[in-house]
Structures are given as C-alpha cells and as structure tokens.
Enzyme design. Structure first.
Site, PDB file in Angstrom:
ATOM      1  N   LYS A 206       0.846  -1.200   0.000  1.00 52.40           N
ATOM      2  CA  LYS A 206       0.000   0.000   0.000  1.00 52.40           C
ATOM      3  C   LYS A 206       0.883   1.254   0.000  1.00 52.40           C
ATOM      4  O   LYS A 206       0.701   2.157  -0.795  1.00 52.40           O
ATOM      5  CB  LYS A 206      -0.918  -0.030   1.225  1.00 52.40           C
ATOM      6  CG  LYS A 206      -1.855   1.143   1.313  1.00 52.40           C
ATOM      7  CD  LYS A 206      -2.816   0.983   2.478  1.00 52.40           C
ATOM      8  CE  LYS A 206      -3.534   2.293   2.752  1.00 52.40           C
ATOM      9  NZ  LYS A 206      -4.466   2.216   3.856  1.00 52.40           N
ATOM     10  N   GLU A 212      10.561  -4.651   4.582  1.00 52.59           N
ATOM     11  CA  GLU A 212      10.669  -6.056   4.171  1.00 52.59           C
ATOM     12  C   GLU A 212      10.326  -6.204   2.686  1.00 52.59           C
ATOM     13  O   GLU A 212      11.034  -6.871   1.923  1.00 52.59           O
ATOM     14  CB  GLU A 212       9.698  -6.937   4.985  1.00 52.59           C
ATOM     15  CG  GLU A 212       9.989  -7.008   6.470  1.00 52.59           C
ATOM     16  CD  GLU A 212       9.246  -5.952   7.280  1.00 52.59           C
ATOM     17  OE1 GLU A 212       9.023  -4.835   6.762  1.00 52.59           O
ATOM     18  OE2 GLU A 212       8.900  -6.254   8.431  1.00 52.59           O
ATOM     19  N   GLY A 267      -4.877  -1.871   5.015  1.00 53.38           N
ATOM     20  CA  GLY A 267      -4.063  -2.993   4.523  1.00 53.38           C
ATOM     21  C   GLY A 267      -4.691  -4.342   4.823  1.00 53.38           C
ATOM     22  O   GLY A 267      -4.818  -5.204   3.955  1.00 53.38           O
ATOM     23  N   ARG A 268      -5.135  -4.529   6.066  1.00 49.30           N
ATOM     24  CA  ARG A 268      -5.666  -5.844   6.458  1.00 49.30           C
ATOM     25  C   ARG A 268      -7.069  -6.093   5.922  1.00 49.30           C
ATOM     26  O   ARG A 268      -7.616  -7.183   6.070  1.00 49.30           O
ATOM     27  CB  ARG A 268      -5.618  -5.982   7.976  1.00 49.30           C
ATOM     28  CG  ARG A 268      -6.297  -4.867   8.750  1.00 49.30           C
ATOM     29  CD  ARG A 268      -5.897  -4.896  10.223  1.00 49.30           C
ATOM     30  NE  ARG A 268      -6.409  -3.752  10.982  1.00 49.30           N
ATOM     31  CZ  ARG A 268      -5.792  -2.593  11.093  1.00 49.30           C
ATOM     32  NH1 ARG A 268      -4.650  -2.383  10.454  1.00 49.30           N
ATOM     33  NH2 ARG A 268      -6.300  -1.612  11.813  1.00 49.30           N
ATOM     34  N   GLU A 353      -4.706  -6.508  14.847  1.00 49.13           N
ATOM     35  CA  GLU A 353      -4.210  -5.185  14.460  1.00 49.13           C
ATOM     36  C   GLU A 353      -5.345  -4.159  14.544  1.00 49.13           C
ATOM     37  O   GLU A 353      -5.104  -2.967  14.696  1.00 49.13           O
ATOM     38  CB  GLU A 353      -3.615  -5.235  13.038  1.00 49.13           C
ATOM     39  CG  GLU A 353      -2.631  -4.113  12.758  1.00 49.13           C
ATOM     40  CD  GLU A 353      -1.782  -4.322  11.506  1.00 49.13           C
ATOM     41  OE1 GLU A 353      -0.659  -4.818  11.604  1.00 49.13           O
ATOM     42  OE2 GLU A 353      -2.267  -3.981  10.412  1.00 49.13           O
ATOM     43  N   HIS A 384      -4.789 -33.026  18.045  1.00 44.47           N
ATOM     44  CA  HIS A 384      -3.633 -33.792  18.523  1.00 44.47           C
ATOM     45  C   HIS A 384      -2.518 -32.880  19.007  1.00 44.47           C
ATOM     46  O   HIS A 384      -1.391 -33.326  19.196  1.00 44.47           O
ATOM     47  CB  HIS A 384      -3.137 -34.721  17.412  1.00 44.47           C
ATOM     48  CG  HIS A 384      -4.191 -35.704  16.995  1.00 44.47           C
ATOM     49  ND1 HIS A 384      -4.356 -36.923  17.613  1.00 44.47           N
ATOM     50  CD2 HIS A 384      -5.189 -35.608  16.072  1.00 44.47           C
ATOM     51  CE1 HIS A 384      -5.390 -37.549  17.053  1.00 44.47           C
ATOM     52  NE2 HIS A 384      -5.912 -36.767  16.122  1.00 44.47           N
ATOM     53  N   LYS A 506       9.071  -0.384  13.797  1.00 46.90           N
ATOM     54  CA  LYS A 506       9.608  -0.092  12.456  1.00 46.90           C
ATOM     55  C   LYS A 506      10.700   0.979  12.552  1.00 46.90           C
ATOM     56  O   LYS A 506      11.760   0.865  11.947  1.00 46.90           O
ATOM     57  CB  LYS A 506       8.493   0.431  11.536  1.00 46.90           C
ATOM     58  CG  LYS A 506       7.506  -0.614  11.080  1.00 46.90           C
ATOM     59  CD  LYS A 506       6.575  -0.015  10.039  1.00 46.90           C
ATOM     60  CE  LYS A 506       5.433  -0.933   9.684  1.00 46.90           C
ATOM     61  NZ  LYS A 506       4.445  -0.336   8.796  1.00 46.90           N
TER      62      LYS A 506
HETATM   63  O1  F6P Z   1       2.174  -4.274   9.929  1.00 51.42           O
HETATM   64  C1  F6P Z   1       1.815  -2.957   9.699  1.00 51.42           C
HETATM   65  C2  F6P Z   1       1.320  -2.723   8.318  1.00 51.42           C
HETATM   66  O2  F6P Z   1       1.195  -1.368   8.127  1.00 51.42           O
HETATM   67  C3  F6P Z   1      -0.001  -3.445   8.041  1.00 51.42           C
HETATM   68  O3  F6P Z   1      -1.098  -2.744   8.473  1.00 51.42           O
HETATM   69  C4  F6P Z   1       0.068  -3.622   6.570  1.00 51.42           C
HETATM   70  O4  F6P Z   1      -0.837  -4.585   6.144  1.00 51.42           O
HETATM   71  C5  F6P Z   1       1.513  -4.036   6.398  1.00 51.42           C
HETATM   72  O5  F6P Z   1       2.219  -3.241   7.334  1.00 51.42           O
HETATM   73  C6  F6P Z   1       2.072  -3.866   5.017  1.00 51.42           C
HETATM   74  O6  F6P Z   1       2.013  -2.538   4.590  1.00 51.42           O
HETATM   75  P1  F6P Z   1       2.200  -2.140   3.077  1.00 51.42           P
HETATM   76  O7  F6P Z   1       1.118  -2.758   2.287  1.00 51.42           O
HETATM   77  O8  F6P Z   1       2.140  -0.641   3.041  1.00 51.42           O
HETATM   78  O9  F6P Z   1       3.552  -2.637   2.633  1.00 51.42           O
END
Ligand code: F6P
Length: 541
Positions: A206, A212, A267-268, A353, A384, A506
């Site tokens: 987003k 990452e 995002g979620r 979240e 199990h 972060k």
């Molecule tokens: O973990 C925090 C967060 O901002 C989430 O809300 C989001 O889904 C994720 O990082 C990834 O964010 P992006 O889509 O901006 O890379």
C-alpha cells in the site's frame, strides 16, 4: 458513551453474568430441548449454531441492548456512507466499496468511488486473462508460469489465505507463490526452483515503503536483471499494487503495470482490492467476482439486518460476553478444512491489528478489556496438539468450529471422518464427561484416576457449517469476521482502522540497522541490554 462499562446495559450484563456464570450447558440443553433452534441463524447455506454458548435469551437481549447503547447501528451506517471514521488518519473506511456489486454510489469527498473501483477490477481482469492464457510473454518470449507476490501483512496474508483455501479452483498452469519475510531464506528458497524467464513478480505494498517488501523486491529485481542483463526486462516481469505511484515509478516499474487502490482501504481489509491480484491470477476473474459477490452479500446482511438476527453482530457480541464478563483472554479459530490452514493467520492480523488497542477514542486509557488473542489451526491436526488444554485446562477459551458439508476433494470416507470429529469436539466441549459417567464405564476405578478422566465441559463454541468451500462462501466468511471485528471495536470504543502500535518497532529497526552496520567501534546509545546484543551481533554476524 466513552466509558462502555457505565452504560445501563453493561451494568445489567454484570448482574446477569453473576446470576448465570455457573450454569452448565448440560442443564441448559436439558431444560430447553429447542435450544438449538432458538440460538441458530442461517445466511444462505451457512448455519451459525450458537446454542453451545453460556447464554440464555436474556443474555442475548442485554447484549443487543449494549450494542444499541454503544451506537452500533449508527456506526454501521457511517462506515457504509463513506464518513471518515478512521479519525486518527482522517480517512474513510470503505473496503465494502471494493465489493459493492450493487454499484450503489459511495461518496468520498463528494466523489463516487465506484467508477474507480470498477475500472481497476476491469484492468486486473484483462491482465489476468493475458497471463493465464499465456499471451503475456516474459522478456525472452516465454509465457509466465510462476507469479511471486512480494508483500507482507495485509499485502500477503489475505491473498495467501485465499489462494490456499481455493486451491481446487486454481489454474493448474500457473504457480502463485508468496514471499513476505525479510529473512533471505524466504526469497531464496522460493526462487530456487524458478526460471526467471517464466517468472513474474507482483510487488504489493500500500505504502511502497515497507522495509521487508522493498528489500525483497530489490533482490528479486537483481535476480531478474542478472538473468536478462537488461532493465527492459523489468517491465515484462514486474507489476505493482500500491497507492503510491511516485515510488512505484522510482523503483523502475512502468506505472502502466501498476494497479492502484486507495487510502480508504486498510491494509488488512484489502484482499478485495488490487491486493487480491494474486488471487485473481490463481482462480481467474469469474471466481474472483464470485468471491466479491459473497463478501457483498454478507456486507448487505450486516448493513440491513436488525441486530438480533445479524450474524456478525451476534458473533461480535458473544465475543464481548466472554472477553469482558468471563475474562477469557483468547479466542480459537478452528476450521475443519485443511485448505483453510491460513485462515486463523489472516484473522490474527485483521482482528489483533484492529482491536489490539488500549486507548479509547477520546484518548483516555480503556478501563475494560479489548481485543482477544486470536489463534488456531485446522482440525483434526489441532486435536492432537492443543485440544487437551481446551478440554481440561484452567483457561476458558471460546472458539469457532468452521466446517463444510461437502469436501472439495472427496476421497473414500475421509470427509465423514473429518466431520465426525468436527461434531464430536463441540459436543465434548459443551457436555464433558461427569465423574459418575467415568465410574459407570470403569467400575472399581479409584477416585483419583476418575478425577483425571473427568471433563468439566461447559466450554463454549460456535459451529459455522456451510455446504461447500466455494469462492462465494469464502467471501461470506471473511466479511462475517471483518464485521464481527467492527462490531467489537464499536463496543470497546477503540479506533479499529489504524495501527500506530506497529510504527515504533519499524522506526527502531531502522535506527538499529544503522548501528549494526556502523562498524564494531561505533558508539551505542541504547540501554545496556540492547547495546550488548547489538555488539554481539556486530562481532559475530
Ligand atoms: O504491519 C503494519 C502494516 O502497516 C499493516 O497494516 C500492513 O498490512 C503491512 O504493514 C504492510 O504494509 P504495506 O502494504 O504498506 O507494505
């Protein structure tokens, strides 16, 4: 209503809880043979049987009263109308617009968002047709056989969950893979078996700034450039899904290969947006549309149904009942379907979240419990591993058993056995096994051993049983949980659509990365524990 515990309904629920907390499901079922019909709800072919909960009719009346006092009906209307209910980020919350199959106009800042939503869906479908049919060619002229989605959190969990859940609907010629972890193993392991000439990457972020994702995307770019030796290859092997056009262009992806979404999509909550591109590639536009239809059907149910018959509302209220009155700390998600093995993982983000907050909307600390710990694994594997604790442990852990009448992959009597376990477990949780029953079965057993073999029961569960796990049903189920979480956020008076709690880690990670790479002798200004760990890493990495 900033303090929910001061409302009349909350106070009534507290006295009600004191009265019924020790009542046993065994007695409740014995006293009311129609209980299963009373506490059940159907939506299309999805049955919610909530009769194995520690409730009576008064509990449900009071919980619905609580929802009304908390302003749930108004809050639902506000979300669907496009009001900026995500106040801390000054944004509307409109994942429901992404699957608004009615096309009813939804306005944000005076503009209907639906034409934009539909245009992106159309572009996604055209793109997917090209890739799936083999007409989209890689740089060396070969069709694409592998698609690697690079994203994390909401840009990974929902799409991965759906691709797994809907595997029987997936195109056999296209391998859709997911890389999320910045641990180099994830990318290296995924790419090890792939031919760059047949591999496309979706960089899904987003913000297009997530450490990452950008790190994995850069390494994937290097891998591609190494294979072809030309930057021109990027346009044939990389597409982006983002709200951030400038950074997509700066990365080198042709913005004609960018699928946009909007800041009013959390995002979620984004799997119905272009973030769902890997799902559409895997299952095809028609099945993807069927999934959106399912989401929309549940959205409409949530928007228009009175609270007493509203499935997400009832599930949310039952969660509040255990979380806030029985002091349950966690909530188990237990799909009896191996394909749903990432369902709990996705719900962990959506729920935790959203409602893992301790500041109420007016900025004061909450004086009540908010979001529970969400966890779970598919049955029967979970039986199990951790079911022992569910049955006989000291903790009350309510949970949802999710199952399907028909198997996606029938083999012999596997499905009958799976579903026999599904039913047996909720029966055992509710009714347990008395010491008298143990002794009747084993005459002469010692009291001490009989006590070990006694199950108290009275462990609450919901049963969610649908005919089949189809794209439509997956949409229905996901929307059900999204709106359950919304319901709870309203009651707990927290902002469910921001995630400030993720930011601190972060920022600190960025600073520590500088420290780690600054050379062994560079000064460290953290606490003594953090300094020592960084130094050890510097010495041994
Ligand atoms: O973990 C925090 C967060 O901002 C989430 O809300 C989001 O889904 C994720 O990082 C990834 O964010 P992006 O889509 O901006 O890379």
């Amino acid at each position: 209503m900033s303090d929910i515990t001061r409302t009349a309904s909350w106070q009534k629920l507290q006295s009600h809880y004191a009265r019924i907390k020790d009542e046993h499901l065994r007695d409740m079922f014995q006293q009311d043979p129609k209980r299963a019909a009373t506490f059940a709800l159907e939506f299309e072919d999805l049955l919610l049987d909530y009769s194995k909960n520690r409730i009576n009719a008064e509990t449900m009346t009071l919980l619905c009263e609580l929802a009304r006092e908390a302003g749930l009906e108004k809050a639902i209307g506000e979300m669907f109308s496009g009001k900026a209910i995500n106040e801390t980020e000054k944004r509307a919350v409109l994942h429901v617009a992404l699957r608004n199959r009615s096309n009813r106009p939804i306005m944000v800042d005076g503009e209907d968002v639906m034409p934009g939503v539909n245009a992106v869906l159309k572009r996604m479908a055209d793109f997917c047709e090209q890739v799936r049919s083999g007409s989209w060619l890689g740089y060396s002229g070969k069709p694409i056989r592998n698609v690697v989605n690079i994203g994390i959190g909401g840009s990974d969990l929902g799409p991965k969950m759906a691709c797994e859940a809907l595997k029987p609907f997936c195109c056999k010629n296209l391998n859709v893979l997911f890389v999320s972890n910045v641990d180099g193993f994830h990318l290296a392991d995924t790419l090890s078996a792939l031919d760059p000439a047949e591999t496309m990457f979706i960089v899904a972020s987003k913000t297009f700034t997530t450490q990452e994702t950008m790190t994995n995307a850069m390494s994937a770019r290097d891998w591609t450039l190494k294979a072809f030796g030309s930057k021109a290859a990027i346009a044939r092997h990389f597409v982006a899904v983002s709200t951030n056009q400038d950074d997509v262009a700066a990365f080198g992806i042709d913005t004609r290969n960018m699928f946009e979404f909007w800041d009013w999509v959390g995002g979620r909550y984004s799997m119905c947006s272009a973030i769902g591109l890997p799902i559409m590639l895997a299952i095809g536009p028609a099945h993807f549309t069927a999934m959106l239809d399912g989401f929309h059907a549940m959205d409409e149910h949530f928007r228009t149904t009175p609270l007493e018959q509203n499935m997400p509302v009832l599930m949310g209220l039952l969660g509040v009942w255990y979380n806030n009155f029985f002091a349950a700390q966690s909530y188990a998600i237990l799909p009896y379907d191996q394909a749903m093995h990432r369902f709990a993982a996705h719900l962990q983000q959506v729920d935790m979240e959203s409602n893992g907050k301790s500041t109420s909307k007016d900025g004061t600390p909450v004086a009540w419990q908010t979001g529970p710990v969400i966890w779970g694994e598919p049955g029967t594997n979970s039986q199990h591993s951790f079911f022992q604790l569910l049955h006989q442990g000291t903790k009350l852990i309510p949970g949802d058993f999710i199952g399907f009448c028909k198997s996606q992959t029938p083999i012999g009597d596997h499905h009958q056995k799976l579903m026999a376990n599904f039913v047996a477990q909720t029966e055992a949780m509710a009714f347990g096994k008395t010491t008298a029953a143990v002794k009747a079965e084993e005459p002469g057993i010692s009291d001490a051993l009989a006590a070990q073999k006694t199950f108290d029961g009275n462990r609450p569960t919901n049963t969610l049983l649908a005919d089949e796990l189809t794209p439509r049903m997956l949409g229905i189920l996901m929307a059900l949980y999204e709106h359950k979480i919304f319901t709870q956020g309203v009651i707990w008076n927290v902002y469910s659509f921001d995630q400030w709690g993720v930011q601190l880690g972060k920022v600190l990670a960025k600073n520590i990365l500088k420290d780690l790479t600054a050379g062994k002798k560079a000064e460290l200004k953290h606490d003594c524990s953090t300094n020592a760990i960084i130094q050890r890493l510097r010495n041994r990495m």
